[in-house]
Design a protein around this motif. Sequence first.
Motif, PDB file in Angstrom:
ATOM      1  N   LEU A 270       0.809  -1.219   0.000  1.00  0.00           N
ATOM      2  CA  LEU A 270       0.000   0.000   0.000  1.00  0.00           C
ATOM      3  C   LEU A 270       0.842   1.268   0.000  1.00  0.00           C
ATOM      4  O   LEU A 270       0.338   2.343  -0.338  1.00  0.00           O
ATOM      5  N   HIS A 271       2.105   1.149   0.373  1.00  0.00           N
ATOM      6  CA  HIS A 271       2.926   2.349   0.549  1.00  0.00           C
ATOM      7  C   HIS A 271       4.153   2.346  -0.361  1.00  0.00           C
ATOM      8  O   HIS A 271       5.144   3.031  -0.081  1.00  0.00           O
ATOM      9  N   HIS A 272       4.102   1.552  -1.444  1.00  0.00           N
ATOM     10  CA  HIS A 272       5.122   1.590  -2.504  1.00  0.00           C
ATOM     11  C   HIS A 272       6.522   1.319  -1.963  1.00  0.00           C
ATOM     12  O   HIS A 272       7.487   2.014  -2.289  1.00  0.00           O
ATOM     13  N   ARG A 273       6.626   0.255  -1.157  1.00  0.00           N
ATOM     14  CA  ARG A 273       7.929  -0.108  -0.619  1.00  0.00           C
ATOM     15  C   ARG A 273       8.725  -0.962  -1.594  1.00  0.00           C
ATOM     16  O   ARG A 273       9.935  -1.112  -1.446  1.00  0.00           O
ATOM     17  N   TYR A 274       8.064  -1.559  -2.593  1.00  0.00           N
ATOM     18  CA  TYR A 274       8.731  -2.345  -3.621  1.00  0.00           C
ATOM     19  C   TYR A 274       8.743  -1.565  -4.929  1.00  0.00           C
ATOM     20  O   TYR A 274       7.895  -0.685  -5.151  1.00  0.00           O
ATOM     21  N   PRO A 275       9.674  -1.879  -5.826  1.00  0.00           N
ATOM     22  CA  PRO A 275       9.722  -1.154  -7.101  1.00  0.00           C
ATOM     23  C   PRO A 275       8.652  -1.605  -8.091  1.00  0.00           C
ATOM     24  O   PRO A 275       8.462  -0.960  -9.130  1.00  0.00           O
ATOM     25  N   ASP A 276       7.963  -2.688  -7.804  1.00  0.00           N
ATOM     26  CA  ASP A 276       6.975  -3.229  -8.731  1.00  0.00           C
ATOM     27  C   ASP A 276       5.772  -2.296  -8.853  1.00  0.00           C
ATOM     28  O   ASP A 276       5.266  -1.789  -7.850  1.00  0.00           O
ATOM     29  N   PRO A 277       5.277  -2.077 -10.074  1.00  0.00           N
ATOM     30  CA  PRO A 277       4.116  -1.203 -10.257  1.00  0.00           C
ATOM     31  C   PRO A 277       2.841  -1.880  -9.755  1.00  0.00           C
ATOM     32  O   PRO A 277       2.773  -3.111  -9.646  1.00  0.00           O
ATOM     33  N   PRO A 278       1.804  -1.110  -9.447  1.00  0.00           N
ATOM     34  CA  PRO A 278       0.544  -1.705  -9.014  1.00  0.00           C
ATOM     35  C   PRO A 278      -0.003  -2.679 -10.063  1.00  0.00           C
ATOM     36  O   PRO A 278       0.070  -2.417 -11.265  1.00  0.00           O
ATOM     37  N   ASN A 279      -0.513  -3.792  -9.593  1.00  0.00           N
ATOM     38  CA  ASN A 279      -1.126  -4.775 -10.490  1.00  0.00           C
ATOM     39  C   ASN A 279      -2.543  -5.127 -10.058  1.00  0.00           C
ATOM     40  O   ASN A 279      -3.152  -6.054 -10.598  1.00  0.00           O
ATOM     41  N   ALA A 280      -3.080  -4.398  -9.069  1.00  0.00           N
ATOM     42  CA  ALA A 280      -4.426  -4.688  -8.581  1.00  0.00           C
ATOM     43  C   ALA A 280      -5.000  -3.441  -7.920  1.00  0.00           C
ATOM     44  O   ALA A 280      -4.270  -2.553  -7.472  1.00  0.00           O
ATOM     45  N   ARG A 281      -6.322  -3.423  -7.865  1.00  0.00           N
ATOM     46  CA  ARG A 281      -7.033  -2.458  -7.031  1.00  0.00           C
ATOM     47  C   ARG A 281      -7.548  -3.234  -5.817  1.00  0.00           C
ATOM     48  O   ARG A 281      -8.158  -4.291  -5.962  1.00  0.00           O
ATOM     49  N   VAL A 282      -7.276  -2.695  -4.645  1.00  0.00           N
ATOM     50  CA  VAL A 282      -7.540  -3.399  -3.398  1.00  0.00           C
ATOM     51  C   VAL A 282      -8.667  -2.685  -2.666  1.00  0.00           C
ATOM     52  O   VAL A 282      -8.594  -1.481  -2.412  1.00  0.00           O
ATOM     53  N   ALA A 283      -9.720  -3.441  -2.323  1.00  0.00           N
ATOM     54  CA  ALA A 283     -10.852  -2.863  -1.607  1.00  0.00           C
ATOM     55  C   ALA A 283     -10.435  -2.503  -0.189  1.00  0.00           C
ATOM     56  O   ALA A 283      -9.794  -3.294   0.508  1.00  0.00           O
TER      57      ALA A 283
END
Length: 323
Positions: A289-302
Motif C-alpha cells: 500500500l505504501h510503494h515499498r517495492y519497485p513493482d508497479p501496481p497490479n491490482a485495485r484493493v478494496a
Amino acid sequence: MTAPDAAGPGSVIPVPVVLDCDPGHDDAVAILLAVASPAVDLRAVTTTFGNCSVEDATRNALRVLTLVGAHDVPVGAGAAGPLRGEAALGNYVHGVSGLDGPAMPEPAFAARPEGAVAVLAEAVSSADRPVTVVATGPITNVATLLTEHPGIAGSIAEVVFMGGSTERGNHTPTAEFNTFADPEALDVVLRSGLPVRMVGLNLTHQALATPDVVARMLALDTAVGRTCAEWMGFFGSSYRALWEFEAPPVHDPCTIAALVRPGLLTWREAFVAVELEGRWTRGTTVVDLHHRYPDPPNARVAMTLDAEGFWDLVLDAVDRLGG
C-alpha cells in the motif's frame, strides 16, 4: 439472468458476469445477489473445492439456483484440488455439506457435463462484450482457464476475487483461506496482465450480518429471506466458536456489490503478490500500500465498505427473489 429494475424508469445495461465459487453460506448470498440484480447478466456459475468438496459445492450451487428458479444459468463443476499439493477444505466453518443449516430443495437441473473451464470459456467467448470474472473460492478454475485458453484474456474485462487481506488471515494467522488453498493459481492471475480487483478480509470483515440484519431477513417473511437468516445462524455460530466474532462477516457478496453499486467500496491501487513458499506464511497476500517495492501496481484493493448500503442492497435482492 436479470430481474426487473424496481428502482424506477430507465433501462439497466447489465454487466456480463461469470461467478466461480465454492458454496458456502456467503457464496450462496453472492449467487442470490447476482441473480436478483438488474445490473448483472449472470452468464454462468462454476464451482471449485474450497468451503467443501467440489461435488458438494456443485450440488449447493444447483440447490441455491433451484431455490430461486434460476434454472437457465449454466453450472459447471471444476477443480477438486489446487494446481499443486493437497486440497484444503473449509467444512470446519460451513459444515459437512458446505451449506449446513436450513433444508434446501434438491437440484431441479444438472451441471453441464463438459465442466467448469469449458463452461467459463463458452460464457466468456460468446458474450457481446468483455465479461467480468468473479471468483469467491480458490481461484484454480480461473488460472486454468487463462492457461488453457490464453487468447481468452482479450474477452475478460477484469477479475474480481474474494481473497487475501491487507492485514491478518483466517485459515492461518497470516493467510486468508482462498489464497492459502491455491496460491499458485492466484499467482497466475496476478501475473496475467488482466485488470484485477482484490476484495480481502480487511474489507469483508466490515460486512457483518448483525442481529438487526438477520431480523430484517426474517421480516421479509419469504422462503428466501428465512433461508438466508438460517444460513447466517449456522455461519455465525462457526465464527463465534472459531474467531470470537459476535456476528459473521459475509465475505463473498461484497464482490458482486462492487459491480452493482460501485460507490459502496473504496479502493487503493497496489502491487499485490502471494507467498508461495513460506513455512509459516504460504498463501499470504503481500499488499504494498505504501510503494515499498519497485513493482508497479497490479491490482485495485478494496479498503472500506458502506456496510449500511451493502445490506440494503443485499436485502433488496433477497426481497426481489421472494419465494
